[in-house]
Write an enzyme that holds these catalytic residues in place. Structure first.
Site, mmCIF file in Angstrom:
data_model
loop_
_atom_site.group_PDB
_atom_site.id
_atom_site.type_symbol
_atom_site.label_atom_id
_atom_site.label_comp_id
_atom_site.label_asym_id
_atom_site.label_seq_id
_atom_site.Cartn_x
_atom_site.Cartn_y
_atom_site.Cartn_z
ATOM 1 N N LYS A 104 -8.114 -16.712 17.280
ATOM 2 C CA LYS A 104 -7.928 -16.387 15.867
ATOM 3 C C LYS A 104 -6.565 -15.773 15.588
ATOM 4 C CE LYS A 104 -9.960 -11.724 16.236
ATOM 5 N NZ LYS A 104 -11.044 -10.840 15.782
ATOM 6 N N LYS A 105 -5.899 -15.258 16.613
ATOM 7 C CA LYS A 105 -4.646 -14.535 16.422
ATOM 8 C C LYS A 105 -3.480 -15.443 16.040
ATOM 9 C CE LYS A 105 -6.175 -10.374 17.589
ATOM 10 N NZ LYS A 105 -6.083 -9.181 16.742
#
Length: 319
Positions: free
Chosen positions: A46-47
């Protein structure tokens, strides 16, 4: 951008990840769990979303100029995202990381051209379990490098681009794909995904309940004394009682997950759903099942599968 179209660069492949109902794991339960497959981003987490958002906002404000160096501390996922974004945009990137994180993350960042600075853990820390004290050492080193190199700090714990990425993209995608949810729970590291998603969900429907997930023995946000700082759930649970990005008014409750439950649920995701994710994804699933067994029986709970199981092959998660 629809995936059937030609992408101008890897940056256009970030986001718009699938949402999958975990129908096998929940087949004997009353309710549904919807899992957002964030490990399908190009950096496998998700980063990637926050890396692109923070860098593009810094460019727009003038804080980041061509030829500048970018520096950030990382457990490996933000670092991988920044490595990809910086490679695509032509910036030099320095990732500062504790030796307690898995070696796959280091190798991935180096393969992407990143300079990785590894920081020794505190004397009583456990390899593979990064504590808040370990993270404080990494923070100190990151600040030193920023000063020495006059670099731009892509500070995921402070820059609002972190939460804004999830407010503008992740949460709207979940609402569109699901048709509506009753609850959201999220394992907290920097707090950006919880903060951005919770804000959006509550603007859509104030009845949506949003829960912070923390490790058992390190639930500092819940106000508990920290007895197990060396938990096994990498990428969060740093026993920080306050996070700059998290508005406590968005928190409807706190859920605790043990190392054993996080590990068990991560393995079940792989074996029963074919979803190869990491420790924090298992923690999110364990927390969601707590909700279906209690306050949200019969409801629809959304979670993020934060990163890929490929990043933990050297750990005991897959032994």
């Amino acid at each position: 951008m629809a995936r059937s179209e030609l992408c101008a660069s890897v940056l256009d492949t970030i986001g718009d990840t699938p949402l999958v109902e975990l129908s096998r794991i929940t087949r004997d339960l009353d309710g549904q769990v919807f899992a957002k497959l964030e490990f399908l981003n190009p950096g496998y987490s998700k980063k990637d979303r926050i890396a692109r958002q923070m860098i593009e906002e810094a460019e727009a404000s003038g804080a980041l100029q061509p030829g500048d160096t970018v520096v950030e501390l990382t457990s490996g996922n933000t670092g991988a995202g920044l490595a990809i974004v910086c490679a695509a945009k032509g910036y030099r990137f320095v990732a500062v990381m504790s030796r307690g994180n898995s070696v796959e993350r280091v190798r991935m960042m180096r393969a992407l051209g990143t300079e990785v600075v590894l920081v020794d853990q505190c004397p009583h820390s456990t390899p593979g379990a990064v504590s808040g004290a370990d993270l404080a050492r990494v923070e100190e080193t990151a600040r030193e490098i920023v000063r020495e190199r006059a670099a731009f700090r892509a500070d995921q714990f402070q820059l609002e681009g972190n939460s804004r990425a999830h407010y503008r993209h992740t949460a709207p995608e979940i609402m569109r794909q699901s048709g509506g949810i009753d609850a959201f729970c999220d394992f907290v590291g920097s707090g950006g995904s919880f903060a951005g998603c919770a804000q959006y969900f509550k603007e859509c429907d104030p009845a949506i309940r949003c829960y912070v997930v923390e490790p058992e023995g390190a639930a500092a946000l819940a106000g508990e004394a920290v007895s197990r700082p060396n938990h096994r759930i990498q990428g969060g649970g740093y026993a920080m009682p306050d996070l700059a990005l998290v508005d406590r008014a968005l928190i409807d409750g706190y859920l605790r997950v043990s190392d054993a439950d996080a590990t068990c649920m991560t393995r079940r995701l792989a074996k029963e759903e074919g979803l190869f994710a990491g420790f924090s994804s298992g923690a999110n699933l364990a927390a969601a099942l707590q909700l279906l067994a209690g306050a949200h029986r019969g409801g629809r709970v959304a979670i993020l599968l934060c990163d890929s199981g490929l990043k933990y092959l050297s750990t005991d998660l897959w032994c």
